[in-house]
Design an enzyme around this catalytic site. Structure first.
Site, PDB file in Angstrom:
ATOM      1  N   TYR A 103     -19.705  84.433 116.307  1.00 55.08           N
ATOM      2  CA  TYR A 103     -21.090  84.079 115.118  1.00 55.08           C
ATOM      3  C   TYR A 103     -19.762  84.755 113.630  1.00 55.08           C
ATOM      4  CZ  TYR A 103     -24.148  81.302 116.822  1.00 55.08           C
ATOM      5  OH  TYR A 103     -24.345  80.042 117.766  1.00 55.08           O
TER       6      TYR A 103
ATOM      7  N   ARG B 161     -17.383  82.824 112.770  1.00 55.90           N
ATOM      8  CA  ARG B 161     -17.940  81.926 111.700  1.00 55.90           C
ATOM      9  C   ARG B 161     -19.151  82.033 110.324  1.00 55.90           C
ATOM     10  NH1 ARG B 161     -21.851  78.517 114.773  1.00 55.90           N
ATOM     11  NH2 ARG B 161     -21.687  77.510 113.537  1.00 55.90           N
TER      12      ARG B 161
ATOM     13  N   ASN C 170     -27.662  71.398 110.097  1.00 52.45           N
ATOM     14  CA  ASN C 170     -25.845  71.448 109.986  1.00 52.45           C
ATOM     15  C   ASN C 170     -26.956  72.817 109.576  1.00 52.45           C
ATOM     16  OD1 ASN C 170     -24.972  70.073 109.683  1.00 52.45           O
ATOM     17  ND2 ASN C 170     -24.898  69.786 107.143  1.00 52.45           N
TER      18      ASN C 170
ATOM     19  N   HIS D 113     -31.815  73.063 113.044  1.00 53.50           N
ATOM     20  CA  HIS D 113     -31.301  73.634 114.540  1.00 53.50           C
ATOM     21  C   HIS D 113     -31.120  75.134 114.017  1.00 53.50           C
ATOM     22  CE1 HIS D 113     -29.649  69.952 115.594  1.00 53.50           C
ATOM     23  NE2 HIS D 113     -30.679  70.059 116.159  1.00 53.50           N
TER      24      HIS D 113
ATOM     25  N   SER E 251     -23.512  61.504 112.513  1.00 54.35           N
ATOM     26  CA  SER E 251     -23.280  60.067 113.441  1.00 54.35           C
ATOM     27  C   SER E 251     -24.708  59.703 113.846  1.00 54.35           C
ATOM     28  CB  SER E 251     -23.021  60.275 114.306  1.00 54.35           C
ATOM     29  OG  SER E 251     -23.543  61.546 115.230  1.00 54.35           O
TER      30      SER E 251
END
Ligand code: ZN
Length: 256
Positions: free
Chosen positions: A66, A69, A101, A118, A193
């Protein structure tokens, strides 16, 4: 059918847009996506690290990931697609953004009504108490730092405020997402998607509610078949063009 005819078909006095957003919107901001070739880190698969099990077994490696990221994220800036959604909101046309996101770029682009379904990677929280803190700083994202303990209950390691694989979505966020979907008359499905449940069910709810669905993606997706209009291409190019059009259309409605 072209965009104008679809908008005319709407037969409403007020445009109310809900946007369902996925990783595709942040590509132009330099955010690697979770899936596909970007989904690996030091030979670990993202889907093996973003789990409660991984955190329990090896919180250090999960935190290192993390932090790695976050170091990427600290460089990322919102792109014209994020800004286009902020403009819709400023114009009073948006109910809100439901995003999958965790990068927080909508907030940085100054959108106000956002559901981060999320969770959000820029915050960490304690599992035992209600302690929460921001950790999107250079200093906190440095390599090889100690595990962060909760300053409130002391012996608990705090965790990224994201929803991991195998965890439930917060029901409050989800209920609000459904409410926004049912109140909208236009849904924009952007850079996703639509295959990840339960977010994938929102376009279905919209469809049942006769909401017009516009899709923005680089390629066909499972959403394409239920969309009223799909616009293929990088959404940082296609979305601003579309939102300008819809803002014009709405001003026309208001002026009769
Ligand atoms: Zn705590």
């Amino acid at each position: 059918m072209d965009i104008d005819s679809i908008l005319k078909e709407l037969d409403v006095s007020e445009i109310k847009i809900v946007s369902v957003v996925g990783a595709g919107i942040s590509k132009a901001s330099g955010m690697p996506t979770f899936r596909g070739e970007d989904g690996m880190w030091n030979n670990y698969r993202a889907t093996d690290l973003a789990t409660p099990f991984a955190f329990q077994r090896d919180p250090k490696i999960v935190w290192e990931w993390y932090r790695a990221r976050m170091r990427i994220l600290l460089e990322a800036k919102p792109n014209p697609a994020h800004e286009a959604l902020t403009n819709l909101e400023k114009e009073g046309l948006s109910i809100g953004i439901i995003t999958q996101n965790v990068d927080g770029l909508h907030e940085i682009a100054e959108s106000k009504n956002i559901i981060e379904i999320h969770g959000r990677i820029r915050y960490a929280r304690c599992n035992s108490c209600d302690y929460i803190e921001r950790w999107d700083s250079e200093e906190k994202s440095l390599k090889d730092r100690e595990l962060p303990y909760c300053p409130n209950c002391k012996n608990q390691i705090i965790r990224p405020d994201v929803v991991w694989f195998g965890e439930q979505l917060a029901s409050q966020r989800w209920n609000k997402a459904v409410e926004w979907t049912l109140n909208a008359n236009i849904m924009l499905v952007i850079g996703t998607s639509g295959v990840v449940a339960p977010v994938s069910s929102l376009p279905d709810f919209a469809k049942q509610n006769n909401t017009k669905i516009f899709e923005f993606n680089i390629e066909e997706t499972p959403i394409t078949s239920i969309s009223d209009h799909s616009i293929f291409g990088p959404c940082e190019k296609t979305l601003p063009t579309f939102t300008r059009k819809i803002i014009e259309f709405s001003r026309g409605l208001k002026n009769g």
